[in-house]
Design a protein around this motif. Structure first.
Motif, mmCIF file in Angstrom:
data_model
loop_
_atom_site.group_PDB
_atom_site.id
_atom_site.type_symbol
_atom_site.label_atom_id
_atom_site.label_comp_id
_atom_site.label_asym_id
_atom_site.label_seq_id
_atom_site.Cartn_x
_atom_site.Cartn_y
_atom_site.Cartn_z
ATOM 1 N N LEU A 1 32.153 -26.443 -28.181
ATOM 2 C CA LEU A 1 31.628 -25.692 -27.039
ATOM 3 C C LEU A 1 31.644 -24.192 -27.326
ATOM 4 O O LEU A 1 30.704 -23.474 -26.970
ATOM 5 C CB LEU A 1 32.430 -26.014 -25.776
ATOM 6 C CG LEU A 1 32.205 -27.421 -25.219
ATOM 7 C CD1 LEU A 1 33.233 -27.744 -24.153
ATOM 8 C CD2 LEU A 1 30.796 -27.584 -24.694
ATOM 9 N N VAL A 2 32.678 -23.716 -28.000
ATOM 10 C CA VAL A 2 32.739 -22.307 -28.385
ATOM 11 C C VAL A 2 31.655 -22.000 -29.421
ATOM 12 O O VAL A 2 30.985 -20.967 -29.351
ATOM 13 C CB VAL A 2 34.145 -21.939 -28.897
ATOM 14 C CG1 VAL A 2 34.151 -20.563 -29.555
ATOM 15 C CG2 VAL A 2 35.156 -22.001 -27.764
ATOM 16 N N ASP B 1 34.489 -11.898 -33.568
ATOM 17 C CA ASP B 1 34.851 -13.288 -33.302
ATOM 18 C C ASP B 1 36.231 -13.435 -32.677
ATOM 19 O O ASP B 1 36.739 -14.548 -32.568
ATOM 20 C CB ASP B 1 34.769 -14.102 -34.597
ATOM 21 C CG ASP B 1 33.333 -14.319 -35.045
ATOM 22 O OD1 ASP B 1 32.450 -14.441 -34.171
ATOM 23 O OD2 ASP B 1 33.091 -14.364 -36.266
ATOM 24 N N GLU B 2 36.819 -12.344 -32.237
ATOM 25 C CA GLU B 2 38.153 -12.399 -31.642
ATOM 26 C C GLU B 2 38.185 -13.197 -30.351
ATOM 27 O O GLU B 2 39.240 -13.676 -29.943
ATOM 28 C CB GLU B 2 38.672 -10.979 -31.401
ATOM 29 C CG GLU B 2 38.896 -10.216 -32.688
ATOM 30 C CD GLU B 2 39.173 -8.739 -32.460
ATOM 31 O OE1 GLU B 2 39.430 -8.341 -31.302
ATOM 32 O OE2 GLU B 2 39.124 -7.985 -33.448
ATOM 33 N N GLU C 1 39.009 -17.930 -30.289
ATOM 34 C CA GLU C 1 40.233 -18.711 -30.083
ATOM 35 C C GLU C 1 40.703 -18.666 -28.634
ATOM 36 O O GLU C 1 41.050 -19.715 -28.081
ATOM 37 C CB GLU C 1 41.340 -18.273 -31.042
ATOM 38 C CG GLU C 1 42.634 -19.068 -30.894
ATOM 39 C CD GLU C 1 42.475 -20.594 -30.973
ATOM 40 O OE1 GLU C 1 43.318 -21.307 -30.377
ATOM 41 O OE2 GLU C 1 41.533 -21.101 -31.613
ATOM 42 N N PRO C 2 40.727 -17.490 -27.971
ATOM 43 C CA PRO C 2 41.091 -17.520 -26.543
ATOM 44 C C PRO C 2 40.133 -18.383 -25.709
ATOM 45 O O PRO C 2 40.560 -19.088 -24.792
ATOM 46 C CB PRO C 2 41.025 -16.050 -26.125
ATOM 47 C CG PRO C 2 41.211 -15.280 -27.389
ATOM 48 C CD PRO C 2 40.594 -16.126 -28.474
ATOM 49 N N ALA C 3 38.838 -18.345 -26.031
ATOM 50 C CA ALA C 3 37.873 -19.171 -25.305
ATOM 51 C C ALA C 3 38.139 -20.655 -25.555
ATOM 52 O O ALA C 3 38.098 -21.464 -24.628
ATOM 53 C CB ALA C 3 36.445 -18.807 -25.718
ATOM 54 N N ARG C 4 38.419 -21.011 -26.795
ATOM 55 C CA ARG C 4 38.721 -22.409 -27.124
ATOM 56 C C ARG C 4 39.957 -22.882 -26.354
ATOM 57 O O ARG C 4 39.963 -23.965 -25.769
ATOM 58 C CB ARG C 4 38.942 -22.568 -28.626
ATOM 59 C CG ARG C 4 39.026 -24.046 -29.070
ATOM 60 C CD ARG C 4 39.600 -24.188 -30.470
ATOM 61 N NE ARG C 4 40.996 -23.805 -30.519
ATOM 62 C CZ ARG C 4 42.014 -24.554 -30.051
ATOM 63 N NH1 ARG C 4 41.792 -25.716 -29.500
ATOM 64 N NH2 ARG C 4 43.249 -24.120 -30.135
ATOM 65 N N GLN C 5 40.989 -22.056 -26.316
ATOM 66 C CA GLN C 5 42.212 -22.446 -25.620
ATOM 67 C C GLN C 5 41.981 -22.576 -24.116
ATOM 68 O O GLN C 5 42.499 -23.493 -23.478
ATOM 69 C CB GLN C 5 43.344 -21.447 -25.897
ATOM 70 C CG GLN C 5 44.686 -21.931 -25.402
ATOM 71 C CD GLN C 5 45.090 -23.269 -25.989
ATOM 72 O OE1 GLN C 5 45.126 -23.444 -27.200
ATOM 73 N NE2 GLN C 5 45.398 -24.249 -25.152
#
Length: 154
Positions: free
Chosen positions: A13-14, A31-32, A35-39
């Motif tokens: 989804l990310v 691209d920072e 990972e926060p979006a994935r979590q």
């Protein structure tokens, strides 16, 4: 074909979100955010009664996702046309370029709208790109009179 997303879909989804965001002029791309979006997706898709709805289509070759549509339920103050104030907000509707013109985004949107209806949501908002406007209009969305504005707080 269309299914509800699960936490294990978060990485894809990310990836699809990045495909969509790359079509806009995003200043200072980095691209920072990935990972926060994935979590966030892992956490929100794993809730027993999620306020986030996500519907996806798997790629025919079984290697990842081909398309998705995400939306969330927001609680706002009621008004004459929406007394309980529950509003759906659609975002992240995207299909991989090589999978377009197969009805995947339409199918994901129809599933998301049914998900909203099943939760008593009476109004759904979105921001339409030029590419997506015809799809949304065919689903019954209409332009509103309210102009959008945003303040970026630094």
């Amino acid at each position: 074909m269309i299914r509800q997303a699960v936490p294990a879909d978060a990485g894809e989804l990310v990836r699809l979100r990045a495909v969509m965001l790359r079509t806009f002029d995003v200043p200072g791309w980095n691209d920072e955010w990935r990972e926060p979006a994935r979590q966030t997706l892992v956490d929100r898709l794993g809730q027993a009664e999620p306020a986030l709805g996500a519907f996806v289509v798997d790629r025919p070759d079984g290697d990842g996702l081909a398309a998705c549509a995400l939306g969330q339920i927001e609680q706002r103050l009621g008004n004459p046309s929406n007394p309980d104030g529950r509003v759906g907000y659609v975002y992240n509707v995207v299909t991989d370029p090589d999978m377009r013109r197969r009805g995947y985004s339409r199918g994901c949107m129809e599933a998301l709208l049914a998900w909203f209806r099943g939760r008593g949501v009476r109004a759904v908002d979105l921001r339409a790109s030029a590419d997506g406007a015809a799809l949304y209009e065919s689903l019954g969305f209409r332009r509103t009179r309210e102009p959008g504005m945003r303040l970026t707080i630094s």
